[in-house]
Design a protein around this motif. Structure first.
Motif, PDB file in Angstrom:
ATOM      1  N   SER A   1       0.861  -1.179   0.000  1.00 47.84           N
ATOM      2  CA  SER A   1       0.000   0.000   0.000  1.00 47.84           C
ATOM      3  C   SER A   1       0.899   1.231   0.000  1.00 47.84           C
ATOM      4  O   SER A   1       2.030   1.179   0.499  1.00 47.84           O
ATOM      5  CB  SER A   1      -0.923  -0.002   1.219  1.00 47.84           C
ATOM      6  OG  SER A   1      -2.111   0.704   0.947  1.00 47.84           O
TER       7      SER A   1
ATOM      8  N   GLN B   1      -2.932  -9.727  -4.536  1.00 44.06           N
ATOM      9  CA  GLN B   1      -3.456  -8.366  -4.421  1.00 44.06           C
ATOM     10  C   GLN B   1      -4.579  -8.095  -5.421  1.00 44.06           C
ATOM     11  O   GLN B   1      -5.584  -7.456  -5.083  1.00 44.06           O
ATOM     12  CB  GLN B   1      -2.325  -7.361  -4.590  1.00 44.06           C
ATOM     13  CG  GLN B   1      -1.324  -7.369  -3.436  1.00 44.06           C
ATOM     14  CD  GLN B   1      -1.997  -6.993  -2.124  1.00 44.06           C
ATOM     15  OE1 GLN B   1      -2.556  -7.832  -1.430  1.00 44.06           O
ATOM     16  NE2 GLN B   1      -1.975  -5.710  -1.803  1.00 44.06           N
TER      17      GLN B   1
ATOM     18  N   ASN C   1      -4.945  -1.402  -0.428  1.00 45.63           N
ATOM     19  CA  ASN C   1      -4.373  -2.738  -0.641  1.00 45.63           C
ATOM     20  C   ASN C   1      -5.380  -3.844  -0.333  1.00 45.63           C
ATOM     21  O   ASN C   1      -5.022  -5.020  -0.307  1.00 45.63           O
ATOM     22  CB  ASN C   1      -3.101  -2.930   0.190  1.00 45.63           C
ATOM     23  CG  ASN C   1      -3.370  -3.132   1.674  1.00 45.63           C
ATOM     24  OD1 ASN C   1      -4.443  -2.794   2.176  1.00 45.63           O
ATOM     25  ND2 ASN C   1      -2.392  -3.671   2.385  1.00 45.63           N
TER      26      ASN C   1
END
Length: 383
Positions: free
Chosen positions: A160, A259, A295
């Motif tokens: 992130s 992700q 994220n």
């Protein structure tokens, strides 16, 4: 249908790499897979130095030792966080000074920090809740003006980023003097238990290696920099087994897939609820400020009351869905009873009483997610 809150993801190479680590003949700390993880993380995110630890808790404890926290020093942090954030500094004798959360996000209220700074303040510990960045420009400016250390609690914040005023996109954990990450099985990237200390300030690097190696200069010895090693500082055994690192490396190789999948799930939740629950039922949905990326560590709802949350959790559970609440305000904890000298932290307490975390893991299927969404919508229609 039974839907768990979390299910640890296996990329497929974990057992292969664990076997390879065992065959290498060195399964203690700083083996071949530990080095692979360090190299990956430093190259991917530009950290000055990454050091794997047995947990994020250990990384925070190392950070407290590195900045030389002493009894009476004050450390500012949010009350709405996990106990490890606090324990690391309590163990060194620090006085905790808790800040409130923001109205639109459970992270620390950056505007409240300066009023809490005194001549005894040693550090600020921002927690990037749900992997969403705190305003690091503001926090680093305060630290510079008051000569304070900043330790990023980035337990939930792998992959992130912070979008700074300078226009640069900076990985969380790369901005403060030090940072701590978690690879617990509930995080995006996992090793069961595990963590990482990131050392961004060069002056801490040599000592960080020593503290991590039980207070010895053993790492320098194995690099051939000294002819023998001994006890030179305080420390503990903060190194994880290379078997843990082998599992972690398999996860890191799948970072992009993990992700992408988590973000897809997060977006399906948000598309289903945005403009519906928040406009009709006094529900607060996750807020991503302009200086932060997402994220997809968690998707949460903030109910209008503790009673509503209890009923929602019970309703979901009765339909086979395990949703959970999260932190309890540390300033209200049994351990801290009578020690909190600050103002009423109403937002921290609101999240304590009202926040609900929904299931979010790589293998959560669309049918399962639709089942969750359907029952949440049904609950609020009945309400």
């Amino acid at each position: 249908m039974k839907i768990l809150f979390n299910k640890p993801y296996k990329s497929g190479n974990e057992l292969k790499y664990i076997a390879d680590s065992i065959e290498s003949g060195k399964i203690s700390g700083d083996g071949i897979y530990t080095k692979k993880c360090h190299d990956f993380l430093e190259n991917k995110f530009g950290y000055n130095k990454a050091l794997l630890t047995t947990s994020c808790t250990d990384a925070l404890e190392m950070a407290a030792i590195l900045i030389d926290v002493k009894p009476g020093d004050e450390v500012i942090m949010p009350s709405y966080t996990f106990v490890s954030t606090a324990n690391a500094f309590v163990l060194r004798g620090a006085k905790l000074v808790f800040a409130d959360s923001k109205k639109d996000h459970p992270g620390i209220d950056e505007e409240a920090i300066e009023t809490l700074i005194t001549s005894k303040t040693k550090a600020i510990v921002p927690v990037h809740y749900a992997g969403v960045a705190c305003d690091m420009d503001k926090i680093m400016e305060l630290a510079k003006n008051y000569d304070l250390f900043v330790i990023e609690d980035a337990a939930q914040a792998i992959d992130s980023y912070y979008l700074g005023k300078d226009g640069l996109k900076k990985p969380l954990g790369s901005i403060g003097h030090l940072a701590a990450f978690s690879f617990h099985e509930t995080k995006n990237i996992i090793s069961g238990e595990g963590g990482m200390l990131v050392v961004n300030d060069e002056k801490f690097l040599k000592r960080a290696e020593i503290i991590r190696e039980k207070g010895t200069n053993r790492s320098a010895f194995f690099r051939g920099e000294i002819d023998k090693y001994g006890w030179v500082d305080v420390g503990s055994s903060f190194l994880p087994s290379d078997i843990i690192a082998a599992y972690l490396y398999a996860q890191l190789e799948s970072l992009e897939f993990i992700q992408d999948r988590r973000k897809s799930i997060w977006n399906r939740y948000d598309n289903a609820f945005r403009g519906v629950l928040d406009s009709k039922h006094d529900i607060t949905l996750p807020f991503i400020p302009s200086h932060a990326t997402n994220n997809a560590h968690m998707y949460y709802l903030v109910c209008s009351s503790i009673d509503e949350r209890k009923k929602l959790l019970a309703y979901l559970k009765s339909n086979g869905i395990l949703a959970v609440f999260h932190y309890l305000s540390l300033h209200e904890s049994k351990f801290f009873n009578g020690k909190h000298e600050g103002l009423n932290l109403k937002e921290s307490d609101r999240y304590t009483n009202c926040l609900v975390r929904l299931p979010l893991f790589v293998e959560l299927g669309e049918q399962e997610q639709d089942f969750i969404i359907k029952h949440i919508n049904e609950f609020y229609k009945k309400k």
